[in-house]
Design a protein around this motif. Structure first.
Motif, PDB file in Angstrom:
ATOM      1  N   VAL A  27       0.839  -1.197   0.000  1.00  0.00           N
ATOM      2  CA  VAL A  27       0.000   0.000   0.000  1.00  0.00           C
ATOM      3  C   VAL A  27       0.875   1.249   0.000  1.00  0.00           C
ATOM      4  O   VAL A  27       0.618   2.215  -0.727  1.00  0.00           O
ATOM      5  N   LEU A  28       1.926   1.245   0.820  1.00  0.00           N
ATOM      6  CA  LEU A  28       2.848   2.385   0.878  1.00  0.00           C
ATOM      7  C   LEU A  28       3.520   2.608  -0.469  1.00  0.00           C
ATOM      8  O   LEU A  28       3.584   3.742  -0.970  1.00  0.00           O
ATOM      9  N   ASN A  29       4.023   1.524  -1.097  1.00  0.00           N
ATOM     10  CA  ASN A  29       4.696   1.654  -2.389  1.00  0.00           C
ATOM     11  C   ASN A  29       3.751   2.143  -3.475  1.00  0.00           C
ATOM     12  O   ASN A  29       4.123   2.977  -4.315  1.00  0.00           O
ATOM     13  N   VAL A  60       9.367   6.519   6.880  1.00  0.00           N
ATOM     14  CA  VAL A  60       8.229   5.635   7.161  1.00  0.00           C
ATOM     15  C   VAL A  60       8.672   4.183   7.030  1.00  0.00           C
ATOM     16  O   VAL A  60       8.470   3.551   5.998  1.00  0.00           O
ATOM     17  N   ASN A  61       9.294   3.654   8.056  1.00  0.00           N
ATOM     18  CA  ASN A  61       9.688   2.239   8.078  1.00  0.00           C
ATOM     19  C   ASN A  61       8.598   1.482   8.829  1.00  0.00           C
ATOM     20  O   ASN A  61       8.543   1.491  10.052  1.00  0.00           O
ATOM     21  N   LEU A  62       7.716   0.844   8.068  1.00  0.00           N
ATOM     22  CA  LEU A  62       6.534   0.214   8.661  1.00  0.00           C
ATOM     23  C   LEU A  62       6.902  -0.872   9.679  1.00  0.00           C
ATOM     24  O   LEU A  62       6.203  -1.063  10.673  1.00  0.00           O
ATOM     25  N   ASN A  70      -0.325   5.676  14.277  1.00  0.00           N
ATOM     26  CA  ASN A  70      -1.216   5.961  13.156  1.00  0.00           C
ATOM     27  C   ASN A  70      -0.377   6.034  11.883  1.00  0.00           C
ATOM     28  O   ASN A  70       0.198   7.068  11.556  1.00  0.00           O
ATOM     29  N   LYS A  71      -0.294   4.898  11.171  1.00  0.00           N
ATOM     30  CA  LYS A  71       0.569   4.824   9.988  1.00  0.00           C
ATOM     31  C   LYS A  71       0.123   5.787   8.897  1.00  0.00           C
ATOM     32  O   LYS A  71       0.948   6.397   8.210  1.00  0.00           O
ATOM     33  N   ARG A  72      -1.203   5.912   8.728  1.00  0.00           N
ATOM     34  CA  ARG A  72      -1.716   6.822   7.703  1.00  0.00           C
ATOM     35  C   ARG A  72      -1.251   8.251   7.974  1.00  0.00           C
ATOM     36  O   ARG A  72      -0.769   8.950   7.079  1.00  0.00           O
ATOM     37  N   ARG A  73      -1.395   8.679   9.225  1.00  0.00           N
ATOM     38  CA  ARG A  73      -1.012  10.042   9.586  1.00  0.00           C
ATOM     39  C   ARG A  73       0.493  10.264   9.416  1.00  0.00           C
ATOM     40  O   ARG A  73       0.920  11.327   8.962  1.00  0.00           O
TER      41      ARG A  73
END
Length: 473
Positions: A27-29, A60-62, A70-73
């Motif tokens: 999703v990030l990529n 942003v290293n998941l 909050n990854k989205r934020r």
């Protein structure tokens, strides 16, 4: 608006990511690839785009994010910060001071709107108490002095130039000396437009700079320049000490990404943007609000500043009182529409409000049923008297009914005195405002928590009510 298409594409990429059930590496990529594609299509330099993508990935290293983050934020904030970094070199430009003579030299490509921008810059400072003057050191373009003379005369700004002298260095020196003797504190030198391949003109520009010793050199750049922007801007920076950038023609519909590239090439801050042909269509540039508007997040502080500029002081207390009483009339609507029109192009004003255009701007045909407010005969008389179709009168009344409904929700809104914006009153007002704002706008702000934070940042009743045209009660 230039860059609007870019902003829309980035916003959609972020929204698609937000809609995902789980934020994982794919999703990030996908999100970053969509943003990269949008930037490249908008003519942002390839190297800048790749650097931005790499920076976001390193931030942003998941795998390293602990549960509860909050990854989205975090991703949205990283995109926001990286766009700000492109536009902000991290150092302020020289700022002229009233009463102390400053020389500002303008440089740029042919057709960038440099001469008009010189006058806008002078006019802006004149309104704020400076004593500006214009010097035309452009002896290359036919009609350059006539254009500057016409602009300066219209704005009532003193100017200097020559139809006979062909040496721009001599004209520049004579003009600067004259206006220093006349105690002008902002002396603006307009130079010939030139291209990086024109070595003689670049040498001439360097000589004018050496002779006049400007306190600030401003690079004027057409927002639609495209892929050539980075190399051109870099060439100017290598010849003269460019200290600031002004981006012109921001009211157009070009891709505009070249503007971002040019700023990165000069490593100098954007200080103003030109948003139209008229003298007052010239705005101070502030990075964070600009990127915020670009991403559809709005600019509350900018919107409030504009409101305070156009709402007459004597109207503010009465408007606040009517606001708290929920009392809304056609006269109030007319007066506030007049104020909004003074704020500039409607599209720019709406871009300052998160979700406003999507939620509050009418879409398609408005309900054309007869309003209960007045009968058909009276509407026809109003149409005849104003020279407008009856349909437009009906649409206006429908708009009134919609706004009156919003206004009625303001009834009972607590209006604290200046300096008395306590945590309790902030929370009370945030709860009240959350019922008034459209759901999408509230979501863009960050929900109830974001609204309470916004109230806290404002810190005073004047700021809080600024968006409704108010001041202190």
């Amino acid at each position: 608006m230039v860059l609007a298409e870019l902003g829309g594409s980035i916003s959609r990429a972020l929204q698609q990511m937000s809609n995902a059930t789980i934020i994982d590496e794919k999703v990030l990529n996908d999100c970053l690839n969509d943003i990269t594609r949008a930037l490249l299509q908008s003519d942002v330099q390839f190297k800048l785009v790749r650097e931005m993508q790499a920076n976001i990935k390193s931030i942003v290293n998941l795998d390293d994010l602990a549960a509860g983050h909050n990854k989205r934020r975090i991703i949205q904030q990283a995109v926001f910060n990286e766009l700000c970094k492109i536009l902000d070199p991290g150092k302020p430009s020289f700022t002229p001071k009233k009463g102390k003579p400053s020389v500002v030299m303008f440089v740029g490509l042919q057709g960038s709107g440099k001469t008009t921008t010189c006058t806008k810059y002078a006019y802006y400072h004149q309104k704020k108490g400076w004593k500006p003057a214009l010097v035309c050191a452009d002896t290359f373009r036919a009609g350059a002095f006539d254009q500057l003379k016409q602009n300066a005369t219209k704005a009532k700004i003193p100017f200097y130039g020559s139809y006979m002298e062909s040496d721009p260095v001599k004209i520049a020196v004579e003009g600067v000396e004259r206006f220093k003797n006349e105690n002008c504190d902002l002396i603006i030198v307009d130079t010939s437009g030139r291209h990086k391949q024109e070595a003689a003109l670049f040498e001439e520009m360097r000589q004018v700079s050496e002779a006049t010793k400007p306190d600030l050199v401003i690079f004027v750049m057409d927002s639609s320049i495209g892929q050539a922007a980075f190399d051109q801007a870099q060439a100017f920076k290598q010849s003269v000490a460019v200290g600031a950038v002004i981006v012109t023609k921001m009211d157009g519909h070009a891709k505009g990404g070249g503007a971002l590239s040019a700023v990165a090439a000069t490593k100098s801050p954007v200080i103003f943007i030109g948003t139209g042909e008229h003298m007052d269509e010239f705005e101070v540039f502030d990075v964070k609000p600009f990127v915020s508007r670009l991403l559809g997040m709005g600019d509350w502080s900018g919107f409030m500043d504009k409101i305070h500029e156009v709402v007459p002081m004597d109207q503010q207390p009465e408007l606040l009182q009517k606001l708290s009483e929920g009392n809304f009339t056609l006269r109030i609507m007319y007066e506030q529409f007049q104020n909004i029109l003074k704020m500039g192009p409607i599209g720019q004003v709406f871009s300052m409000l998160p979700g406003f255009s999507a939620e509050l701007m009418p879409k398609g045909q408005l309900d054309s049923s007869n309003p209960k407010l007045m009968n058909e005969s009276r509407m026809m008389r109003i149409a005849r008297g104003s020279g407008r179709p009856v349909r437009e009168v009906m649409e206006m009344l429908e708009e009134y009914k919609r706004l009156a409904k919003i206004w009625s929700k303001m009834k009972g809104l607590k209006i604290p005195k200046k300096g008395e914006m306590s945590a309790l009153s902030r929370n009370m007002n945030a709860q009240h405002m959350s019922k008034v704002l459209p759901p999408q706008m509230l979501k863009q702000i960050g929900g109830m928590g974001g609204l309470q934070s916004l109230m806290k940042q404002m810190g005073s009743a004047k700021d809080m009510m600024g968006m409704f045209g108010g001041g202190d009660k």
